[in-house]
Design an enzyme around this catalytic site. Structure first.
Site, mmCIF file in Angstrom:
data_model
loop_
_atom_site.group_PDB
_atom_site.id
_atom_site.type_symbol
_atom_site.label_atom_id
_atom_site.label_comp_id
_atom_site.label_asym_id
_atom_site.label_seq_id
_atom_site.Cartn_x
_atom_site.Cartn_y
_atom_site.Cartn_z
ATOM 1 N N SER A 140 0.863 -1.186 0.000
ATOM 2 C CA SER A 140 0.000 0.000 0.000
ATOM 3 C C SER A 140 0.892 1.226 0.000
ATOM 4 C CB SER A 140 -0.869 -0.005 1.268
ATOM 5 O OG SER A 140 -1.460 1.263 1.455
ATOM 6 N N TYR A 187 -0.974 -0.965 10.483
ATOM 7 C CA TYR A 187 -1.216 -1.402 9.100
ATOM 8 C C TYR A 187 -0.071 -0.920 8.193
ATOM 9 C CZ TYR A 187 -3.599 -1.512 4.521
ATOM 10 O OH TYR A 187 -3.935 -1.723 3.198
HETATM 11 N N1 LIG Z 1 -8.807 -1.074 -0.377
HETATM 12 C C1 LIG Z 1 -7.800 -0.237 -0.293
HETATM 13 O O1 LIG Z 1 -7.967 0.999 -0.198
HETATM 14 C C2 LIG Z 1 -6.394 -0.756 -0.334
HETATM 15 C C3 LIG Z 1 -5.349 0.130 -0.651
HETATM 16 C C4 LIG Z 1 -4.049 -0.359 -0.682
HETATM 17 C C5 LIG Z 1 -3.806 -1.689 -0.422
HETATM 18 N N2 LIG Z 1 -4.835 -2.530 -0.112
HETATM 19 C C6 LIG Z 1 -4.523 -3.928 0.166
HETATM 20 O O2 LIG Z 1 -5.106 -4.720 -0.857
HETATM 21 C C7 LIG Z 1 -5.539 -5.974 -0.310
HETATM 22 C C8 LIG Z 1 -7.036 -6.144 -0.560
HETATM 23 O O3 LIG Z 1 -7.728 -5.073 0.021
HETATM 24 P P1 LIG Z 1 -9.340 -5.050 0.092
HETATM 25 O O4 LIG Z 1 -9.710 -3.686 0.551
HETATM 26 O O5 LIG Z 1 -9.859 -5.600 -1.169
HETATM 27 O O6 LIG Z 1 -9.672 -6.151 1.176
HETATM 28 P P2 LIG Z 1 -9.295 -6.326 2.724
HETATM 29 O O7 LIG Z 1 -10.462 -5.850 3.520
HETATM 30 O O8 LIG Z 1 -7.958 -5.769 3.038
HETATM 31 O O9 LIG Z 1 -9.198 -7.901 2.791
HETATM 32 C C9 LIG Z 1 -10.352 -8.642 2.695
HETATM 33 C C10 LIG Z 1 -10.054 -10.011 2.134
HETATM 34 O O10 LIG Z 1 -9.118 -10.706 2.969
HETATM 35 C C11 LIG Z 1 -9.616 -11.999 3.231
HETATM 36 N N3 LIG Z 1 -9.144 -12.461 4.551
HETATM 37 C C12 LIG Z 1 -9.078 -11.743 5.697
HETATM 38 N N4 LIG Z 1 -8.630 -12.518 6.713
HETATM 39 C C13 LIG Z 1 -8.410 -13.751 6.184
HETATM 40 C C14 LIG Z 1 -7.964 -14.989 6.727
HETATM 41 N N5 LIG Z 1 -7.640 -15.101 8.037
HETATM 42 N N6 LIG Z 1 -7.861 -16.053 5.913
HETATM 43 C C15 LIG Z 1 -8.178 -15.955 4.598
HETATM 44 N N7 LIG Z 1 -8.604 -14.809 4.024
HETATM 45 C C16 LIG Z 1 -8.728 -13.727 4.809
HETATM 46 C C17 LIG Z 1 -11.137 -11.833 3.215
HETATM 47 O O11 LIG Z 1 -11.771 -13.035 2.864
HETATM 48 P P3 LIG Z 1 -12.784 -13.788 3.863
HETATM 49 O O12 LIG Z 1 -13.530 -12.781 4.626
HETATM 50 O O13 LIG Z 1 -13.607 -14.604 2.898
HETATM 51 O O14 LIG Z 1 -11.885 -14.648 4.685
HETATM 52 C C18 LIG Z 1 -11.336 -10.793 2.097
HETATM 53 O O15 LIG Z 1 -11.455 -11.440 0.849
HETATM 54 C C19 LIG Z 1 -5.175 -5.937 1.172
HETATM 55 O O16 LIG Z 1 -3.921 -6.533 1.337
HETATM 56 C C20 LIG Z 1 -5.099 -4.450 1.458
HETATM 57 O O17 LIG Z 1 -4.265 -4.172 2.551
HETATM 58 C C21 LIG Z 1 -6.124 -2.104 -0.075
#
Ligand SMILES: NC(=O)c1ccc[n+]([C@@H]2O[C@H](COP(=O)([O-])OP(=O)(O)OC[C@H]3O[C@@H](n4cnc5c(N)ncnc54)[C@H](OP(=O)(O)O)[C@@H]3O)[C@@H](O)[C@H]2O)c1
Length: 256
Positions: free
Chosen positions: A148, A161
């Site tokens: 990120s 984070y």
């Molecule tokens: N959204 C943003 O603004 C942003 C910006 C920069 C980087 N990122 C990064 O991009 C990635 C995706 O972000 P996001 O916003 O789409 O989602 P997120 O809320 O960071 O992650 C949600 C996902 O993680 C899975 N997950 C969480 N705990 C888990 C566990 N113990 N075992 C298996 N799966 C698990 C969840 O699946 P289940 O609930 O089905 O387990 C869900 O599909 C993350 O690494 C985040 O840090 C996000």
């Protein structure tokens, strides 16, 4: 002359995407499927993963649901056995599963800490190590870890984070160096804010305005921006790229 667009094709490749039940993980899984990859969609919620897989099928690709809590090593071992049994190979691993809490550092609890680190750092590392073992046997693989911009440029309330994301950057560089001789490329894909389900509530009003004011291109990222960047890092087009962090941030990091 070779067709340069073929370098972006994932035809015949197998990709495992963690966090494929929603948000960026789902978007990346769909982008890779559109480019020709078969997908193992991994997370804890089988219904949401099944929804992702049905969207993958619409692109004519094979998708398989593999539910697992990726904070537990024996579950990651089970995922590995599933991939080997169903596909016999793994070309691409995208570690998108994560957890983010937004709270002043003074108020972070031990539980907040554990939840952030367990999936964001421990789970990510052991997915690289255990699932990367399949790539090692093949002598080829591409690992994409979701970082990120917050790993480089701070956002208030995201100290732990941000620490995890900074750690992912260094960890990925280290793995890229250690595993280059195994043919495994390890890169970081580091977006700025995206209004995924887990962020939609936060990314409103004043907070959103402040974020956008730091982004020279004048908007936060869309899942599509992240999907196409993931395609580049997953495809043969980036085979000489490893240990790199690709910011998908509209210039935020450059702006400082
Ligand atoms: N959204 C943003 O603004 C942003 C910006 C920069 C980087 N990122 C990064 O991009 C990635 C995706 O972000 P996001 O916003 O789409 O989602 P997120 O809320 O960071 O992650 C949600 C996902 O993680 C899975 N997950 C969480 N705990 C888990 C566990 N113990 N075992 C298996 N799966 C698990 C969840 O699946 P289940 O609930 O089905 O387990 C869900 O599909 C993350 O690494 C985040 O840090 C996000």
């Amino acid at each position: 002359m070779t067709n340069i667009l073929k370098e972006f094709s994932l035809s015949g490749r197998v990709a495992l995407v963690t966090g494929a039940s929603e948000g960026l993980g789902r978007g990346i899984a769909l982008a890779l499927a559109q480019a020709g990859a078969d997908i193992v969609a991994c997370g804890r919620r089988s219904d949401a993963l099944a929804d992702t897989v049905s969207q993958i099928a619409a692109f004519g690709r094979r998708g398989e649901v593999c539910t697992a809590d990726l904070t537990r090593l024996h579950e990651i071992e089970r995922v590995k056995a599933f991939v080997v049994e169903r596909f016999e190979r793994l070309d691409i691993l995208v570690n998108s599963a994560g957890y983010a809490v937004t709270k002043p550092a003074w108020e972070m609890s031990e539980e907040d800490w554990d939840k952030t680190i367990e999936i964001g750092f421990k789970g990510l590392f052991f997915c690289c190590q255990i699932l990367g073992g399949i790539m090692r046997r093949q002598g080829y693989g591409k690992i994409i870890n979701l970082g990120s911009t917050i790993g480089r440029a701070t956002v208030s309330g995201r100290a732990v984070y941000g620490g995890v994301k900074a750690g992912i950057l260094h960890l990925s560089e280290s793995l890229a160096v250690e595993w280059a001789s195994d043919g495994i490329r390890v890169n970081v894909l580091a977006p700025t804010a995206v209004a995924t389900p887990s962020r939609a509530q936060l990314l409103q009003g004043e907070f959103l305005e402040r974020m956008v004011s730091r982004i020279p291109l004048g908007r936060i990222a869309e899942p599509h921006d992240v999907g196409v960047a993931a395609l580049y890092l997953a495809s043969p087009a980036s085979d000489f790229v490893t240990g790199h962090t690709l910011y998908v941030d509209g210039g935020l990091i450059a702006h400082g």
